[in-house]
Design an enzyme around this catalytic site. Structure first.
Site, short mmCIF file in Angstrom:
data_model
loop_
_atom_site.label_atom_id
_atom_site.label_comp_id
_atom_site.label_asym_id
_atom_site.label_seq_id
_atom_site.Cartn_x
_atom_site.Cartn_y
_atom_site.Cartn_z
CG HIS A 104 -1.95 0.75 0.95
ND1 HIS A 104 -2.07 2.28 1.26
CD2 HIS A 104 -3.29 0.49 0.47
CE1 HIS A 104 -3.35 2.63 0.86
NE2 HIS A 104 -4.21 1.81 0.40
N PRO A 105 0.71 2.27 -0.93
CG PRO A 105 -0.48 3.44 -2.72
CD PRO A 105 -0.57 2.21 -1.89
CB CYS A 106 -1.17 5.16 2.65
SG CYS A 106 -0.45 3.70 4.04
NE ARG A 107 2.51 3.55 7.60
CZ ARG A 107 2.53 2.53 8.33
NH1 ARG A 107 3.74 2.11 8.60
NH2 ARG A 107 1.48 2.41 9.21
#
Length: 328
Positions: free
Chosen positions: A268-271
């Site tokens: 997941h690219p949230c960070r």
């Protein structure tokens, strides 16, 4: 329950991505994000330095208009995965926590950040010391027996010939070496490798994709795993190859934006933007400047903490030289 939550979040983010305008101006230095043009430039740089990666067009009905038709996403295939994460020996002194402000989980954990070079050097020193002692003992013995060497040489030679003639002393067979080499090559082709103890290790392989996430404005990594017979791994089997600190949290099963088929594992690219921003600041504090064309090479290095047993990074010798700091 976690999978249901991830599915709902995925659908909500799909709608948000559709409504998010395309990033036009570069904000790489300020926030760590990329424009589609910067993503393509970073992808071209990765393909140039790592030919195992290549651009692909994807399916026509899922082509993103903000990316070139022939450069929709990046892919590399048959990446080896020799062991499961649970087989790795985790030690607290080898862990590096990548802090994240406001993160209730306390940031990312790089479980193999520090190497065992000190331990290795100590073992090598012990081996060298033992060898030296053996040599000293042997030399002392030779000094005492110098007078008898001439008499023993002829007798030893006769004994050796007798042993060979009787078949009790086998001569070195070159074909044995060739057979060993053939076995190694065959094992490699058939999807296995030899472990430290001589045992055969069954090797999984992964296909890796890097897409551009329009909502988070960063790259996104996707993974599909296969067993030794090139049969797709189940979700549970793939989670064996992901860091347990990130399985079902950072790594989720979602629909690929450019391909039709079952959900794929995705980091997941949230960070991603926040992590890249911190790396840029670290480089800046050291007197340099990280060029946007190096984004994907750096991205693949910090994502390795999540999938430590999948050996896709072939840029270990890559260093940031002063001439490469300037943005392209």
């Amino acid at each position: 329950m976690q999978n249901v939550i991830n599915t709902v979040k995925g659908k909500a983010l799909g709608v948000a991505e559709y409504l998010t305008p395309i990033l036009k101006e570069s904000r790489f230095k300020e926030t760590g994000v990329l424009t589609p043009e910067e993503f393509v430039a970073a992808g071209d740089h990765l393909v140039h330095h790592c030919p195992t990666w290549r651009w692909v067009a994807g399916e026509g009905n899922k082509t993103k208009p903000y990316l070139p038709q022939e450069k929709q996403f990046l892919i590399t295939k048959n990446v080896p995965c020799y062991k499961r994460c649970k087989q790795m020996e985790y030690r607290s002194e080898q862990e590096l926590v990548l802090e994240s402000e406001g993160d209730p989980d306390g940031g990312w954990v790089d479980t193999h950040h520090f190497s065992d070079s000190a331990i290795l050097e100590e073992k090598v020193a012990d081996m060298a010391l033992e060898d030296k002692k053996s040599c000293c003992v042997k030399n002392d013995k030779n000094d005492d027996d110098d007078d008898d060497d001439d008499d023993d040489d002829d007798e030893e030679a006769a004994d050796m010939e007798a042993f060979e003639e009787s078949g009790m002393l086998e001569q070195e067979d070159p074909s044995a070496i060739q057979t060993s080499a053939k076995t190694t090559i065959t094992s490699s082709i058939m999807g296995s490798s030899t472990g430290e103890g001589g045992e055969i290790l069954q090797t999984r392989t992964y296909d890796l994709h890097i897409t551009y996430d329009k909502y988070y404005q960063t790259p996104r990594l996707w993974l599909t795993g296969y067993d030794e017979s090139r049969q797709p791994l189940t979700v549970e089997e793939m989670y064996e190859d992901f860091s347990q600190d990130h399985a079902n949290k950072t790594v989720t099963m979602e629909t690929h934006p450019h391909l039709t088929g079952p959900p794929m594992a995705s980091v997941h690219p949230c960070r991603h933007a926040e992590t890249m921003k911190k790396i840029c600041e670290t480089v800046l504090e050291g007197g340099g400047e990280l060029g946007v064309h190096l984004y994907l090479i750096v991205f693949l290095k910090f994502v390795q903490a999540i999938i430590p047993t999948i050996e896709y990074d072939y840029t270990h010798n890559f260093t940031l030289k002063p001439t490469e700091y300037a943005s392209s």
